[in-house]
Design an enzyme around this catalytic site. Structure first.
Site, PDB file in Angstrom:
ATOM      1  N   HIS A 221     -11.392 -30.149  -2.980  1.00 27.01           N
ATOM      2  CA  HIS A 221     -11.931 -29.854  -4.047  1.00 27.01           C
ATOM      3  C   HIS A 221     -12.543 -28.558  -4.162  1.00 27.01           C
ATOM      4  O   HIS A 221     -12.618 -27.922  -3.014  1.00 27.01           O
ATOM      5  CB  HIS A 221     -13.133 -31.208  -4.089  1.00 27.01           C
ATOM      6  CG  HIS A 221     -14.198 -30.885  -3.080  1.00 27.01           C
ATOM      7  ND1 HIS A 221     -15.107 -30.009  -3.211  1.00 27.01           N
ATOM      8  CD2 HIS A 221     -14.525 -31.821  -2.018  1.00 27.01           C
ATOM      9  CE1 HIS A 221     -16.128 -30.111  -2.036  1.00 27.01           C
ATOM     10  NE2 HIS A 221     -15.728 -31.203  -1.363  1.00 27.01           N
ATOM     11  N   ASP A 344     -12.362 -47.858  10.933  1.00 21.93           N
ATOM     12  CA  ASP A 344     -12.629 -47.764  12.280  1.00 21.93           C
ATOM     13  C   ASP A 344     -13.928 -47.962  12.512  1.00 21.93           C
ATOM     14  O   ASP A 344     -14.857 -47.360  12.120  1.00 21.93           O
ATOM     15  CB  ASP A 344     -12.302 -46.459  12.435  1.00 21.93           C
ATOM     16  CG  ASP A 344     -12.155 -46.061  14.037  1.00 21.93           C
ATOM     17  OD1 ASP A 344     -13.382 -45.901  14.582  1.00 21.93           O
ATOM     18  OD2 ASP A 344     -10.998 -45.903  14.359  1.00 21.93           O
ATOM     19  N   SER A 359     -15.124 -33.725   3.785  1.00 18.03           N
ATOM     20  CA  SER A 359     -14.064 -33.344   3.095  1.00 18.03           C
ATOM     21  C   SER A 359     -13.167 -32.295   3.322  1.00 18.03           C
ATOM     22  O   SER A 359     -13.493 -31.277   3.796  1.00 18.03           O
ATOM     23  CB  SER A 359     -14.695 -32.630   1.572  1.00 18.03           C
ATOM     24  OG  SER A 359     -15.641 -33.543   1.213  1.00 18.03           O
TER      25      SER A 359
END
Length: 408
Positions: A221, A344, A359
């Site tokens: 992003h 997980d 990110s």
């Protein structure tokens, strides 16, 4: 007999209506362009079988350099159940690129192209900047023909204006606008009534490194201004090594965050593009020379189900964590490509799920690099959004081709 025919006609009508509905749905939600691996046929992972057939002669286009080699563009007709035409699309057949998924943190330093207006304030009774038409998020390129690169440049020009109207040229999205700003005197100095920002720094995660041309993709992003939330217009940028110092654990309603600091002032590469798909540029060296290369996975190959992410939450390096890909949106107009969920147990116990700063963490499915983590859900931090890896790869390809063209 007439009753039988009526029932048959009714059933046939329902089937046709459903078929037309499916055609309309896939025509709207499937993209118009695909990357296809050499030696493979275009097909789409979906609930119902979507295959394709060529509908026009193939056109071969030579691509200079890059791991993709020579590429072949083809017009295809997507076929539902192998028999019902859905829509005409274009595909690019190429050698499947081999990339290094990274998953390690990196430091980001950006200088903006011009300065971004982040706040408008009153001088005496009103804001001169707001009065003349300037908005938060505008990028000031020049004042009275003089280029500005820092908030100090803006302050100096405004102070020396003696109250005379200044011509301010700005960029607002794709528009280039000019306003007449009349500074006002306050506390013995002329002011414009605005705050501007000329740089930004932060932490993200490297998604991949392309050894073929030395390019990288990260974040998934754009780097946005903290106040305006608008992507920062890039003038120059560098990346550097990060030492992680810890993290704030995520919990419902409050996403956590990776904490770290620049290891030193040395640059390990340059940022050349800051856009909706992430940050992209070149690195001085392979950041993960001992890691395994993975083939790039194309968006139509992704399917709901098990996958893994590579991510770092400490200085011991990236580790694999299990996730599930829950939703895939292939539409060209989709705001987000993927919805993922961390499954997980180790990661959930340690971090509470996805952290800000993760990110860019690469997503691996079926032995291929298929995407990257982009955002965390605020109310359910085990979930987040992702972007297709082939979308990010296309940006590094553009950089490589641009470099070759400029060199030529």
């Amino acid at each position: 007999m007439s009753s039988f025919f009526k029932k048959t006609a009714c059933v046939t009508g329902i089937i046709l209506l459903g078929l037309f509905g499916l055609i309309g749905f896939y025509s709207t939600t499937l993209p118009d362009f695909y990357l296809v691996s050499k030696g493979s046929e275009l097909s789409v992972n979906s609930f119902f079988t979507i295959s394709s057939k060529p509908c026009e002669s193939k056109v071969t286009v030579a691509v200079s350099g890059g791991s993709s080699g020579a590429s072949r563009y083809t017009k295809n007709m997507l076929m539902l159940f192998g028999a019902v035409p859905v829509k005409e699309v274009e595909s690019k057949t190429m050698e499947r690129p081999m990339l290094y998924p990274c998953g390690q943190p990196f430091g980001i330093k950006l200088l903006t192209e011009g300065v971004m207006v982040v706040d408008l304030q009153k001088v005496d009774s009103s804001s001169p900047a707001k009065d003349c038409g300037i908005r938060e998020g505008d990028v000031i390129v020049s004042i009275d023909g003089e280029k500005v690169k820092s908030n100090a440049d803006v302050a100096k020009i405004i102070r020396s204006s003696n109250g005379e109207a200044c011509s301010v040229r700005i960029k607002r999205g794709s528009n280039d606008l000019t306003f007449k700003l009349c500074p006002r005197l306050e506390s013995g100095s002329y002011k414009a009534g605005m705050w501007v920002r000329d740089s930004s720094a932060g932490i993200g995660t490297l998604t991949f490194y392309d050894p073929e041309n030395g390019t990288f993709g990260g974040l998934g992003h754009p780097v946005c201004d903290a106040d305006t939330k608008e992507p920062l217009p890039l003038s120059a940028g560098t990346v550097g090594e990060i030492n992680l110092t810890g993290f704030n654990k995520s919990r419902s309603g409050c996403p956590g965050q990776l904490l770290g600091e620049f290891a030193n002032s040395a640059s390990t590469g340059d940022i050349l593009k800051n856009c909706e798909s992430g940050v992209f540029g070149t690195l001085n060296a392979n950041p993960c020379p001992n890691a395994k290369e993975f083939p790039l996975g194309f968006r139509q190959e992704i399917h709901p189900g098990k996958a893994k992410i590579l991510s770092s939450i400490d200085n011991d390096g990236p580790k694999e964590y299990e996730i599930s890909i829950e939703q895939i949106n292939l539409s060209d107009s989709a705001e987000h490509d993927l919805v993922i969920k961390v499954t997980d147990k180790t990661l959930l116990e340690k971090t509470g799920g996805i952290l800000q700063g993760m990110s860019g963490s690469p997503i691996i499915q079926d032995g291929r690099l298929v995407g990257a983590v982009t955002h965390v859900f605020i109310e359910d931090t085990a979930k987040g959004y992702g972007i297709f890896a082939d979308e990010m790869y296309s940006k590094t390809s553009e950089l490589a081709e641009s470099t070759i063209e400029n060199a030529g």
